[in-house]
Design a protein around this motif. Structure first.
Motif, PDB file in Angstrom:
ATOM      1  N   ASP A 138      63.496  62.929  74.785  1.00 58.40           N
ATOM      2  CA  ASP A 138      62.769  64.192  74.586  1.00 58.40           C
ATOM      3  C   ASP A 138      62.393  64.747  75.954  1.00 58.40           C
ATOM      4  O   ASP A 138      62.497  64.060  76.972  1.00 58.40           O
ATOM      5  N   SER A 139      61.963  66.001  75.971  1.00 53.48           N
ATOM      6  CA  SER A 139      61.410  66.625  77.170  1.00 53.48           C
ATOM      7  C   SER A 139      60.423  67.681  76.694  1.00 53.48           C
ATOM      8  O   SER A 139      60.285  67.923  75.494  1.00 53.48           O
ATOM      9  N   CYS A 140      59.740  68.333  77.631  1.00 50.69           N
ATOM     10  CA  CYS A 140      58.712  69.292  77.217  1.00 50.69           C
ATOM     11  C   CYS A 140      59.323  70.511  76.541  1.00 50.69           C
ATOM     12  O   CYS A 140      58.682  71.184  75.748  1.00 50.69           O
ATOM     13  N   ARG A 141      60.583  70.858  76.883  1.00 52.08           N
ATOM     14  CA  ARG A 141      61.365  71.934  76.284  1.00 52.08           C
ATOM     15  C   ARG A 141      60.909  73.346  76.683  1.00 52.08           C
ATOM     16  O   ARG A 141      61.521  74.325  76.280  1.00 52.08           O
ATOM     17  N   CYS A 197      62.782  67.799  83.994  1.00 53.59           N
ATOM     18  CA  CYS A 197      61.638  68.373  83.273  1.00 53.59           C
ATOM     19  C   CYS A 197      60.378  68.334  84.135  1.00 53.59           C
ATOM     20  O   CYS A 197      60.046  67.318  84.745  1.00 53.59           O
ATOM     21  N   CYS A 233      63.946  72.699  81.687  1.00 45.89           N
ATOM     22  CA  CYS A 233      64.315  72.470  80.284  1.00 45.89           C
ATOM     23  C   CYS A 233      64.976  73.705  79.680  1.00 45.89           C
ATOM     24  O   CYS A 233      65.977  73.596  78.963  1.00 45.89           O
ATOM     25  N   ARG A 234      64.432  74.883  79.975  1.00 46.48           N
ATOM     26  CA  ARG A 234      64.983  76.109  79.402  1.00 46.48           C
ATOM     27  C   ARG A 234      66.394  76.394  79.919  1.00 46.48           C
ATOM     28  O   ARG A 234      67.188  77.048  79.239  1.00 46.48           O
ATOM     29  N   TRP A 284      60.310  64.092  81.515  1.00 44.93           N
ATOM     30  CA  TRP A 284      61.016  63.817  80.273  1.00 44.93           C
ATOM     31  C   TRP A 284      60.542  62.503  79.675  1.00 44.93           C
ATOM     32  O   TRP A 284      60.010  61.635  80.377  1.00 44.93           O
ATOM     33  N   CYS A 335      59.449  74.134  80.132  1.00 40.35           N
ATOM     34  CA  CYS A 335      59.466  74.403  81.570  1.00 40.35           C
ATOM     35  C   CYS A 335      60.807  75.023  81.970  1.00 40.35           C
ATOM     36  O   CYS A 335      61.766  75.039  81.188  1.00 40.35           O
ATOM     37  N   GLU A 383      67.195  69.056  81.454  1.00 37.55           N
ATOM     38  CA  GLU A 383      66.098  68.272  80.876  1.00 37.55           C
ATOM     39  C   GLU A 383      65.713  67.090  81.756  1.00 37.55           C
ATOM     40  O   GLU A 383      64.547  66.665  81.749  1.00 37.55           O
ATOM     41  N   ASN A 434      71.890  65.849  82.783  1.00 39.54           N
ATOM     42  CA  ASN A 434      71.328  66.518  81.609  1.00 39.54           C
ATOM     43  C   ASN A 434      72.173  66.225  80.374  1.00 39.54           C
ATOM     44  O   ASN A 434      73.191  65.534  80.430  1.00 39.54           O
TER      45      ASN A 434
END
Length: 364
Positions: free
Chosen positions: A92-95, A108, A100-101, A114, A97, A105, A308
């Motif tokens: 997972d990552s914060c999704r 992150c 991530c965008r 991450w 930042c 990832e 990534n």
């Protein structure tokens, strides 16, 4: 909750032993995976021994996971029950930042970076508010176990052309070496140097060769020169002064895969003007660089961290297409402590991969 079992270490000085625990059921965006194989990475050893000063115990390693999907959450469309999938270093990552965008990832910049497949956040405990990750779990447990549950988008598709046990190390060793070569634009005809010829170096050499590069591996072990010849690349002993001198200013890219502190200065000299040496193996402070060798030729020294999700899928597909992969030895999980010793002693010419079907065997 799901009853699970694996192998974990309870202290930095203890062996990995059978460990029973529970995992959360798959949420709407998650998949449940029955683990078939899990690679043994040198970073597993660093983590178990708390050599990065951020280990959360009990530590259940494993981030080179291949298995079959056994359950999918209601919102999952990319995977189905029965699919063979892989899980690498991240789950997972914060999704939100910028990295991530934009699909990075592994860089992150969220509060705890991450989320690692095991050992929770990849930041020193002192930098977190409470020493725990903030993704809803107190600690993550990895692939030295019979089952994992991860967000569906962090599970990669294993191509039909890859054997599952061969695919496992590609999820770390493969992408860790492919990602910097892609980023720094390695192409057919380039002269590429690989420093270190262990698990990472072997994959790096095979990938660069498949890209069409002219590949040279640098090693301190004479016996590995024959291995370099076997896979179709040039092998050079680092203490061969005459050969090293003859290679000055001749490389388009050099990748250092050594997993611990080492001197990169002899290799900086081998770069052409405007070219880069990238470190992807060591994560600790390195010996200082002679900046006269950097500045007078506008060379660069850089770092790269795993890869990534997109790069990971790319290298899985690339390896399947080009029929390359690590040389692996499949072991029973009760031999994991022996495998760690062999890796530490440098007595390995391949990547160990654990067969998780052996979990029913008794401890040593």
């Amino acid at each position: 909750m799901i009853k699970a079992v694996g192998y974990a270490a309870k202290h930095s000085y203890s062996k990995l032993k059978r460990y029973e625990f529970e995992r959360e059921e798959a949420k709407a965006n998650e998949v449940e995976i029955a683990v078939m194989f899990c690679g043994v990475c040198h970073s597993d050893i660093h983590q178990v021994k708390d050599e990065w000063s951020n280990t959360v115990y009990p530590c259940l390693p494993g981030h080179e996971i291949v298995g079959r999907v056994t359950k999918v959450g209601g919102d999952v469309t990319r995977h189905a029950v029965g699919d063979m999938v892989g899980v690498g270093c991240m789950i997972d990552s914060c999704r939100t930042c910028e990295p991530c965008r934009t699909g990075d990832e592994n860089y992150c910049e969220g509060p705890n970076s991450w989320l690692a497949t095991y050992n929770g956040p990849m930041v020193p405990k002192a930098k977190a508010d409470d020493g725990k990750n903030h993704y809803g779990r107190d600690n993550t447990f990895g692939g030295y176990s019979n089952i994992v549950v991860v967000p569906a988008d962090f599970a990669l598709k294993i191509p039909a052309g890859l054997q599952p046990e061969v695919a496992a190390p590609i999820l770390c060793a493969g992408v860790t070496t492919y990602s910097p070569m892609k980023h720094w634009g390695v192409k057919a005809g380039d002269k590429v140097g690989i420093v270190g010829f262990g698990g990472l170096g072997d994959m790096a050499a095979k990938i660069a060769k498949a890209m069409g590069a002219d590949v040279t591996v640098f090693t301190t072990t004479k016996d590995k020169l024959d291995e370099a010849k076997r896979i179709g690349v040039t092998g050079v002993l680092e203490d061969d002064t005459k050969t090293m001198t003859s290679l000055k200013s001749s490389f388009d890219f050099i990748l250092s895969t050594i997993p611990e502190k080492h001197d990169i200065n002899p290799f900086v000299k081998l770069l052409k003007r405007d070219k880069t040496l990238t470190i992807c193996g060591a994560l600790e402070p390195m010996k200082g660089v002679d900046n006269s060798e950097v500045a007078f030729h506008r060379r660069s020294v850089a770092g790269s961290l795993i890869g990534n999700l997109a790069d990971t899928q790319e290298i899985l597909d690339f390896c399947a297409e080009h029929h390359i992969g690590p040389d692996v030895e499949v072991i029973a999980i009760d031999k994991i402590n022996d495998a760690y010793k062999a890796v530490i002693d440098g007595d390995v010419r391949f990547r160990y991969v654990i067969d998780l079907a052996t979990l029913d065997r008794n401890d040593d």
